[in-house]
Structure formats: structure tokens, C-alpha cells
Design a protein around this motif. Structure first.
Motif, PDB file in Angstrom:
ATOM      1  N   VAL A   4       0.656  30.593 -27.746  1.00  0.00           N
ATOM      2  CA  VAL A   4      -0.123  29.689 -28.583  1.00  0.00           C
ATOM      3  C   VAL A   4      -1.532  29.599 -28.014  1.00  0.00           C
ATOM      4  CG1 VAL A   4      -0.347  27.354 -29.502  1.00  0.00           C
ATOM      5  CG2 VAL A   4       1.927  28.372 -29.189  1.00  0.00           C
ATOM      6  N   GLU A   5      -2.524  29.921 -28.867  1.00  0.00           N
ATOM      7  CA  GLU A   5      -3.917  29.869 -28.450  1.00  0.00           C
ATOM      8  C   GLU A   5      -4.693  28.886 -29.312  1.00  0.00           C
ATOM      9  OE1 GLU A   5      -5.820  33.652 -28.159  1.00  0.00           O
ATOM     10  OE2 GLU A   5      -4.172  34.539 -27.016  1.00  0.00           O
ATOM     11  N   VAL A   6      -5.402  28.004 -28.654  1.00  0.00           N
ATOM     12  CA  VAL A   6      -6.259  27.041 -29.339  1.00  0.00           C
ATOM     13  C   VAL A   6      -7.707  27.419 -29.051  1.00  0.00           C
ATOM     14  CG1 VAL A   6      -6.961  24.610 -29.501  1.00  0.00           C
ATOM     15  CG2 VAL A   6      -4.554  25.199 -29.145  1.00  0.00           C
ATOM     16  N   GLU A   7      -8.513  27.471 -30.102  1.00  0.00           N
ATOM     17  CA  GLU A   7      -9.945  27.734 -29.968  1.00  0.00           C
ATOM     18  C   GLU A   7     -10.712  26.546 -30.500  1.00  0.00           C
ATOM     19  OE1 GLU A   7     -11.584  31.181 -31.902  1.00  0.00           O
ATOM     20  OE2 GLU A   7     -10.840  32.513 -30.339  1.00  0.00           O
ATOM     21  N   ILE A   8     -11.721  26.150 -29.741  1.00  0.00           N
ATOM     22  CA  ILE A   8     -12.623  25.087 -30.171  1.00  0.00           C
ATOM     23  C   ILE A   8     -14.001  25.735 -30.310  1.00  0.00           C
ATOM     24  CG2 ILE A   8     -13.642  22.854 -29.601  1.00  0.00           C
ATOM     25  CD1 ILE A   8     -11.132  22.535 -27.668  1.00  0.00           C
ATOM     26  N   GLU A  24     -11.200  19.366 -25.881  1.00  0.00           N
ATOM     27  CA  GLU A  24     -10.449  20.251 -24.982  1.00  0.00           C
ATOM     28  C   GLU A  24      -9.640  19.431 -23.975  1.00  0.00           C
ATOM     29  OE1 GLU A  24     -11.494  24.136 -22.341  1.00  0.00           O
ATOM     30  OE2 GLU A  24     -12.670  22.338 -21.907  1.00  0.00           O
ATOM     31  N   ARG A  25     -10.270  18.432 -23.370  1.00  0.00           N
ATOM     32  CA  ARG A  25      -9.596  17.592 -22.376  1.00  0.00           C
ATOM     33  C   ARG A  25      -8.413  16.855 -23.007  1.00  0.00           C
ATOM     34  NH1 ARG A  25     -13.716  14.773 -21.212  1.00  0.00           N
ATOM     35  NH2 ARG A  25     -14.567  16.368 -19.856  1.00  0.00           N
ATOM     36  N   ALA A  26      -8.602  16.315 -24.198  1.00  0.00           N
ATOM     37  CA  ALA A  26      -7.529  15.573 -24.873  1.00  0.00           C
ATOM     38  C   ALA A  26      -6.361  16.502 -25.219  1.00  0.00           C
ATOM     39  CB  ALA A  26      -8.069  14.902 -26.127  1.00  0.00           C
ATOM     40  N   ILE A  27      -6.672  17.705 -25.686  1.00  0.00           N
ATOM     41  CA  ILE A  27      -5.613  18.662 -26.021  1.00  0.00           C
ATOM     42  C   ILE A  27      -4.841  19.047 -24.767  1.00  0.00           C
ATOM     43  CG2 ILE A  27      -5.183  21.045 -26.768  1.00  0.00           C
ATOM     44  CD1 ILE A  27      -7.468  20.627 -28.830  1.00  0.00           C
ATOM     45  N   LEU A  28      -5.562  19.330 -23.691  1.00  0.00           N
ATOM     46  CA  LEU A  28      -4.887  19.708 -22.446  1.00  0.00           C
ATOM     47  C   LEU A  28      -4.060  18.553 -21.886  1.00  0.00           C
ATOM     48  CD1 LEU A  28      -7.654  21.845 -20.746  1.00  0.00           C
ATOM     49  CD2 LEU A  28      -5.460  22.648 -21.648  1.00  0.00           C
ATOM     50  N   VAL A  38      -6.503  27.660 -24.078  1.00  0.00           N
ATOM     51  CA  VAL A  38      -7.448  26.816 -24.803  1.00  0.00           C
ATOM     52  C   VAL A  38      -8.826  27.344 -24.453  1.00  0.00           C
ATOM     53  CG1 VAL A  38      -8.386  24.496 -25.135  1.00  0.00           C
ATOM     54  CG2 VAL A  38      -5.942  24.799 -24.719  1.00  0.00           C
ATOM     55  N   SER A  39      -9.605  27.708 -25.457  1.00  0.00           N
ATOM     56  CA  SER A  39     -10.914  28.279 -25.168  1.00  0.00           C
ATOM     57  C   SER A  39     -12.000  27.624 -25.998  1.00  0.00           C
ATOM     58  CB  SER A  39     -10.911  29.791 -25.398  1.00  0.00           C
ATOM     59  OG  SER A  39     -10.508  30.111 -26.706  1.00  0.00           O
ATOM     60  N   LEU A  40     -13.191  27.606 -25.407  1.00  0.00           N
ATOM     61  CA  LEU A  40     -14.385  27.128 -26.089  1.00  0.00           C
ATOM     62  C   LEU A  40     -15.145  28.346 -26.581  1.00  0.00           C
ATOM     63  CD1 LEU A  40     -15.626  24.400 -23.582  1.00  0.00           C
ATOM     64  CD2 LEU A  40     -14.292  24.073 -25.663  1.00  0.00           C
ATOM     65  N   VAL A  41     -15.567  28.297 -27.839  1.00  0.00           N
ATOM     66  CA  VAL A  41     -16.304  29.400 -28.453  1.00  0.00           C
ATOM     67  C   VAL A  41     -17.653  28.854 -28.913  1.00  0.00           C
ATOM     68  CG1 VAL A  41     -16.325  31.094 -30.312  1.00  0.00           C
ATOM     69  CG2 VAL A  41     -14.153  30.482 -29.211  1.00  0.00           C
ATOM     70  N   MET A  42     -18.719  29.459 -28.412  1.00  0.00           N
ATOM     71  CA  MET A  42     -20.056  29.004 -28.779  1.00  0.00           C
ATOM     72  C   MET A  42     -20.428  29.504 -30.165  1.00  0.00           C
ATOM     73  SD  MET A  42     -21.874  29.496 -25.103  1.00  0.00           S
ATOM     74  CE  MET A  42     -20.896  30.915 -24.644  1.00  0.00           C
ATOM     75  N   GLY A  43     -20.945  28.606 -30.982  1.00  0.00           N
ATOM     76  CA  GLY A  43     -21.338  28.953 -32.341  1.00  0.00           C
ATOM     77  C   GLY A  43     -22.676  28.328 -32.688  1.00  0.00           C
ATOM     78  N   SER A  44     -22.999  28.358 -33.964  1.00  0.00           N
ATOM     79  CA  SER A  44     -24.258  27.784 -34.442  1.00  0.00           C
ATOM     80  C   SER A  44     -24.054  27.284 -35.872  1.00  0.00           C
ATOM     81  CB  SER A  44     -25.375  28.832 -34.373  1.00  0.00           C
ATOM     82  OG  SER A  44     -25.028  29.959 -35.147  1.00  0.00           O
TER      83      SER A  44
END
Length: 78
Positions: A4-8, A24-28, A38-44
């Protein structure tokens, strides 16, 4: 156990990093034992979206921002 992979994905120019880190902290804190990544993805362009295995469970364009609601949505999709 499934992978299971979560992306923010968050908007860097909008300054959404703090919001992304809070989610991210709340999910973890709530689901760490049930997730593989759980990963952070930079967007715009104002993006703030949370996906579980590629399926959106939260999008700021469609949902009100509430950390607890986002964690519940992630849990429901597991």
C-alpha cells in the motif's frame, strides 16, 4: 500483505509543505503498520491531493481540508 502506497502531492509555490507534512504525520501516526510507503510529491498549480495506490482519496478542489477526514479516507481505502 499488499503493498500500500500513499502519495501526498502538494503545491510548492503555494506554500503547502506544512499542510503536507501535517497530513503525512497524521497518516503515519494512525496507519503506519498498515502502509508500505508514504511519500511527498512536489507539484504546482495549487495542487493538494492524497492518493492510495494511485486512487485519489482527497483533492482540495473537491474536498474541505480536514486532516482527520483525510486520515479516515485513507483508512477506508485500505
Amino acid at each position: 500483505m499488499s503493498n500500500v502506497e500513499v502519495e501526498i502531492e502538494y503545491c510548492v509555490p503555494c506554500g503547502f509543505l506544512d499542510r503536507a507534512l501535517a497530513v503525512e504525520r497524521a497518516i503515519l501516526n494512525g496507519l503506519e503498520g498498515e502502509l508500505d510507503k508514504v511519500s511527498l510529491v512536489m507539484g504546482s498549480h495549487g495542487v493538494f491531493r492524497v492518493t492510495v495506490d494511485g486512487e485519489a482519496v482527497y483533492d482540495k478542489d473537491e474536498d474541505d481540508y480536514d486532516v482527520d477526514d483525510i486520515v479516515r479516507a485513507v483508512r477506508a481505502s485500505l
